[in-house]
Design a protein around this motif. Structure first.
Motif, mmCIF file in Angstrom:
data_model
loop_
_atom_site.group_PDB
_atom_site.id
_atom_site.type_symbol
_atom_site.label_atom_id
_atom_site.label_comp_id
_atom_site.label_asym_id
_atom_site.label_seq_id
_atom_site.Cartn_x
_atom_site.Cartn_y
_atom_site.Cartn_z
ATOM 1 N N ILE A 3 22.347 -31.974 -123.345
ATOM 2 C CA ILE A 3 22.654 -31.146 -124.508
ATOM 3 C C ILE A 3 21.989 -29.796 -124.312
ATOM 4 O O ILE A 3 20.768 -29.707 -124.146
ATOM 5 C CB ILE A 3 22.163 -31.790 -125.813
ATOM 6 N N ILE A 4 22.803 -28.752 -124.302
ATOM 7 C CA ILE A 4 22.291 -27.390 -124.159
ATOM 8 C C ILE A 4 22.476 -26.681 -125.491
ATOM 9 O O ILE A 4 23.590 -26.610 -126.014
ATOM 10 C CB ILE A 4 23.038 -26.631 -123.044
ATOM 11 N N ILE A 5 21.382 -26.162 -126.051
ATOM 12 C CA ILE A 5 21.438 -25.395 -127.298
ATOM 13 C C ILE A 5 20.853 -24.019 -126.995
ATOM 14 O O ILE A 5 19.648 -23.859 -126.841
ATOM 15 C CB ILE A 5 20.617 -26.078 -128.422
ATOM 16 N N GLU A 6 21.736 -23.038 -126.905
ATOM 17 C CA GLU A 6 21.271 -21.717 -126.487
ATOM 18 C C GLU A 6 22.340 -20.676 -126.786
ATOM 19 O O GLU A 6 23.533 -20.901 -126.524
ATOM 20 C CB GLU A 6 20.975 -21.743 -124.985
ATOM 21 N N LYS A 7 21.941 -19.556 -127.329
ATOM 22 C CA LYS A 7 22.875 -18.462 -127.573
ATOM 23 C C LYS A 7 23.459 -17.983 -126.241
ATOM 24 O O LYS A 7 22.733 -17.746 -125.279
ATOM 25 C CB LYS A 7 22.161 -17.314 -128.272
ATOM 26 N N GLY A 8 24.776 -17.893 -126.196
ATOM 27 C CA GLY A 8 25.444 -17.456 -124.978
ATOM 28 C C GLY A 8 25.650 -18.542 -123.943
ATOM 29 O O GLY A 8 26.133 -18.286 -122.836
ATOM 30 N N SER A 9 25.298 -19.785 -124.285
ATOM 31 C CA SER A 9 25.357 -20.873 -123.301
ATOM 32 C C SER A 9 26.778 -21.237 -122.883
ATOM 33 O O SER A 9 26.977 -21.907 -121.862
ATOM 34 C CB SER A 9 24.646 -22.117 -123.840
ATOM 35 N N ILE A 10 27.764 -20.791 -123.641
ATOM 36 C CA ILE A 10 29.145 -21.091 -123.272
ATOM 37 C C ILE A 10 29.481 -20.485 -121.910
ATOM 38 O O ILE A 10 30.382 -20.958 -121.210
ATOM 39 C CB ILE A 10 30.101 -20.582 -124.384
ATOM 40 N N LYS A 11 28.725 -19.469 -121.515
ATOM 41 C CA LYS A 11 28.941 -18.835 -120.217
ATOM 42 C C LYS A 11 28.475 -19.732 -119.062
ATOM 43 O O LYS A 11 28.752 -19.429 -117.889
ATOM 44 C CB LYS A 11 28.199 -17.498 -120.159
ATOM 45 N N LYS A 12 27.761 -20.805 -119.377
ATOM 46 C CA LYS A 12 27.293 -21.732 -118.350
ATOM 47 C C LYS A 12 28.298 -22.833 -118.058
ATOM 48 O O LYS A 12 28.045 -23.709 -117.226
ATOM 49 C CB LYS A 12 25.960 -22.366 -118.774
ATOM 50 N N LEU A 13 29.434 -22.804 -118.756
ATOM 51 C CA LEU A 13 30.402 -23.896 -118.639
ATOM 52 C C LEU A 13 30.862 -24.103 -117.199
ATOM 53 O O LEU A 13 30.969 -25.243 -116.737
ATOM 54 C CB LEU A 13 31.601 -23.631 -119.553
ATOM 55 N N LYS A 14 31.166 -23.025 -116.489
ATOM 56 C CA LYS A 14 31.698 -23.166 -115.129
ATOM 57 C C LYS A 14 30.754 -23.960 -114.232
ATOM 58 O O LYS A 14 31.168 -24.864 -113.509
ATOM 59 C CB LYS A 14 31.968 -21.802 -114.504
ATOM 60 N N ARG A 35 43.053 -19.372 -130.745
ATOM 61 C CA ARG A 35 43.038 -17.919 -130.928
ATOM 62 C C ARG A 35 41.640 -17.330 -130.702
ATOM 63 O O ARG A 35 41.505 -16.223 -130.171
ATOM 64 C CB ARG A 35 43.533 -17.594 -132.346
ATOM 65 N N LEU A 36 40.601 -18.076 -131.090
ATOM 66 C CA LEU A 36 39.247 -17.514 -131.090
ATOM 67 C C LEU A 36 38.475 -17.705 -129.786
ATOM 68 O O LEU A 36 37.750 -16.803 -129.348
ATOM 69 C CB LEU A 36 38.441 -18.128 -132.242
ATOM 70 N N TRP A 37 38.604 -18.887 -129.164
ATOM 71 C CA TRP A 37 37.700 -19.216 -128.070
ATOM 72 C C TRP A 37 38.359 -19.759 -126.806
ATOM 73 O O TRP A 37 37.719 -19.798 -125.753
ATOM 74 C CB TRP A 37 36.651 -20.245 -128.543
ATOM 75 N N LEU A 38 39.622 -20.168 -126.875
ATOM 76 C CA LEU A 38 40.225 -20.827 -125.715
ATOM 77 C C LEU A 38 40.269 -19.926 -124.486
ATOM 78 O O LEU A 38 39.960 -20.366 -123.365
ATOM 79 C CB LEU A 38 41.634 -21.333 -126.056
ATOM 80 N N ASP A 39 40.629 -18.665 -124.655
ATOM 81 C CA ASP A 39 40.696 -17.758 -123.507
ATOM 82 C C ASP A 39 39.348 -17.612 -122.809
ATOM 83 O O ASP A 39 39.285 -17.496 -121.572
ATOM 84 C CB ASP A 39 41.185 -16.370 -123.949
ATOM 85 N N LYS A 40 38.271 -17.627 -123.598
ATOM 86 C CA LYS A 40 36.926 -17.500 -123.011
ATOM 87 C C LYS A 40 36.597 -18.711 -122.147
ATOM 88 O O LYS A 40 35.822 -18.607 -121.186
ATOM 89 C CB LYS A 40 35.890 -17.323 -124.124
ATOM 90 N N ILE A 41 37.164 -19.868 -122.506
ATOM 91 C CA ILE A 41 36.970 -21.076 -121.709
ATOM 92 C C ILE A 41 37.821 -21.018 -120.445
ATOM 93 O O ILE A 41 37.344 -21.279 -119.329
ATOM 94 C CB ILE A 41 37.340 -22.331 -122.541
ATOM 95 N N LEU A 42 39.095 -20.651 -120.602
ATOM 96 C CA LEU A 42 40.020 -20.634 -119.473
ATOM 97 C C LEU A 42 39.714 -19.522 -118.488
ATOM 98 O O LEU A 42 40.153 -19.571 -117.336
ATOM 99 C CB LEU A 42 41.456 -20.527 -119.984
ATOM 100 N N LEU A 85 36.950 -28.788 -127.688
ATOM 101 C CA LEU A 85 36.507 -27.474 -128.144
ATOM 102 C C LEU A 85 36.887 -27.304 -129.609
ATOM 103 O O LEU A 85 38.062 -27.123 -129.942
ATOM 104 C CB LEU A 85 37.179 -26.379 -127.298
ATOM 105 N N GLY A 86 35.903 -27.401 -130.504
ATOM 106 C CA GLY A 86 36.216 -27.258 -131.918
ATOM 107 C C GLY A 86 35.176 -27.881 -132.816
ATOM 108 O O GLY A 86 34.044 -28.148 -132.407
ATOM 109 N N GLY A 87 35.582 -28.150 -134.049
ATOM 110 C CA GLY A 87 34.703 -28.764 -135.031
ATOM 111 C C GLY A 87 34.718 -30.279 -134.939
ATOM 112 O O GLY A 87 35.140 -30.850 -133.926
ATOM 113 N N GLY A 88 34.280 -30.930 -136.014
ATOM 114 C CA GLY A 88 34.140 -32.376 -136.002
ATOM 115 C C GLY A 88 35.426 -33.140 -135.758
ATOM 116 O O GLY A 88 35.421 -34.187 -135.101
ATOM 117 N N VAL A 89 36.543 -32.636 -136.269
ATOM 118 C CA VAL A 89 37.826 -33.301 -136.038
ATOM 119 C C VAL A 89 38.130 -33.345 -134.549
ATOM 120 O O VAL A 89 38.482 -34.394 -133.993
ATOM 121 C CB VAL A 89 38.971 -32.584 -136.797
ATOM 122 N N ILE A 90 37.976 -32.208 -133.883
ATOM 123 C CA ILE A 90 38.286 -32.131 -132.456
ATOM 124 C C ILE A 90 37.298 -32.932 -131.620
ATOM 125 O O ILE A 90 37.688 -33.662 -130.694
ATOM 126 C CB ILE A 90 38.318 -30.661 -131.981
#
Length: 332
Positions: A3-14, A35-42, A85-90
């Motif tokens: 579990i990584i909890i850190e501002k900007g940590s989404i950049k560590k996904l690769k 619309r908000l985050w998928l492109d940043k992942i792809l 990628l999303g909230g509790g439902v996802i």
């Protein structure tokens, strides 16, 4: 599980995905997050997006079946990776799909709401709704959970408040979190980490909810009933907030707990304390909830801040509290 909890940590996904070296990768998300985050992942990883409509009603067996069919069509294997990628439902849905497909694939979760970051994505529970909240599900630990507080900046205010329903729950379960909430100024990594640590500590003692982990259901007996009766129009965190008030009032009747301490926190974060449904209808929904192990009403009741007990509660006491909490001035 990492579990990584850190501002900007989404950049560590690769680097995280590269370490797993999956055969194929799928990102399950919804139309809002597309619309908000998928492109940043792809932009970071090669992955196939599977986008579902936004809403609790899509956390269903039908949606899971649709996703499984798509996985088969693209040649997905057990050595492939599903990212939720999303909230509790996802996160609930993606984890359930991963746990059941070929008896388990790699799983990663990127929770983007406060509720998912402090609760839904932590602890290895998966679930879909079937005649009730999370009636069908499994226990399945992800390979990683990536919590980036930056994602909260794209949330509408109502979703921040919704997340505080679960945060307040941790404040009742743990005195350290309670103190932080009393002097709360803004959401930060420290508050998220405190909530996550409380959950991990409890889950570490009881992964499959056969004992102590049940205390994490504080507020959920009434909360899940409200979600079901409202046809999931009442958001989970708001429903839990009402459930926390109900548990506090029941505890006041049974063991003398000061319900004002819970009410104070709910007021501080503008969370609801009353509801407008028929109490007997809520009671009926509670009886088919998965927490009612032997068909009897089971509540997590606070004795003091930082200490709760698991207890069967007489139906008459529950009904009396629900009647007192009902807001007749609002339409159903």
């Amino acid at each position: 599980m990492g579990i990584i909890i850190e501002k900007g940590s989404i950049k560590k996904l690769k680097s995280i995905v590269d370490e797993l070296s999956p055969y194929k990768t799928v990102v399950i998300t919804n139309t809002t997050l597309e619309r908000l985050w998928l492109d940043k992942i792809l932009d970071q990883i090669s992955a196939i997006p599977i986008v579902i409509p936004d809403g609790e009603e899509f956390k269903s067996l039908e949606t899971a079946q649709q996703i499984w069919k798509e996985l088969i069509e693209i040649g997905f294997t057990r050595k492939s990776l599903i990212i939720g990628l999303g909230g509790g439902v996802i996160t609930d849905l993606a984890a359930f799909v991963a746990s059941a497909f070929m008896r388990g694939t790699y799983l990663g979760l990127i929770p983007t709401t406060l509720l998912a970051q402090v609760d839904a994505a932590i602890g290895g529970k998966t679930g879909i709704n079937f005649e009730g909240k999370n009636i069908i599900g499994t226990f399945y630990l992800p390979s990683f959970v990536l919590i980036d507080p930056e994602t909260l900046k794209t949330l509408p205010e109502v979703e921040i408040l919704n997340g505080f329903g679960e945060v307040v729950k941790y404040g009742i379960l743990d005195s350290r979190v309670y103190k932080k909430l009393k002097s709360f100024r803004e959401i930060n990594e420290g508050l998220i980490r405190e909530c996550v640590n409380v959950k991990l500590r409890i889950v570490g003692e009881d992964l499959r909810e056969s004992g102590k982990r049940r205390i994490l259901n504080l507020g959920h007996t009434v909360g899940h009933a409200i979600e079901k009766v409202s046809n999931y129009k009442v958001k989970h965190g708001f429903a839990v907030a009402i459930g926390l008030m109900a548990s506090a009032l029941i505890a006041e009747k049974i063991n003398g707990f000061d319900s004002g301490r819970v009410e104070e926190l709910l007021d501080k974060f503008s969370l609801p304390k009353r509801y407008s449904f028929e109490p007997k209808e809520l009671l009926k929904a509670m009886k088919i909830d998965k927490k009612a192990w032997y068909g009897r009403l089971v509540f997590i009741l606070p004795e003091e801040i930082g200490k709760v007990v698991i207890r069967e509660v007489d139906e008459k006491i529950v009904l009396a509290v629900l009647e007192a909490m009902r807001d007749d001035s609002r339409d159903n």
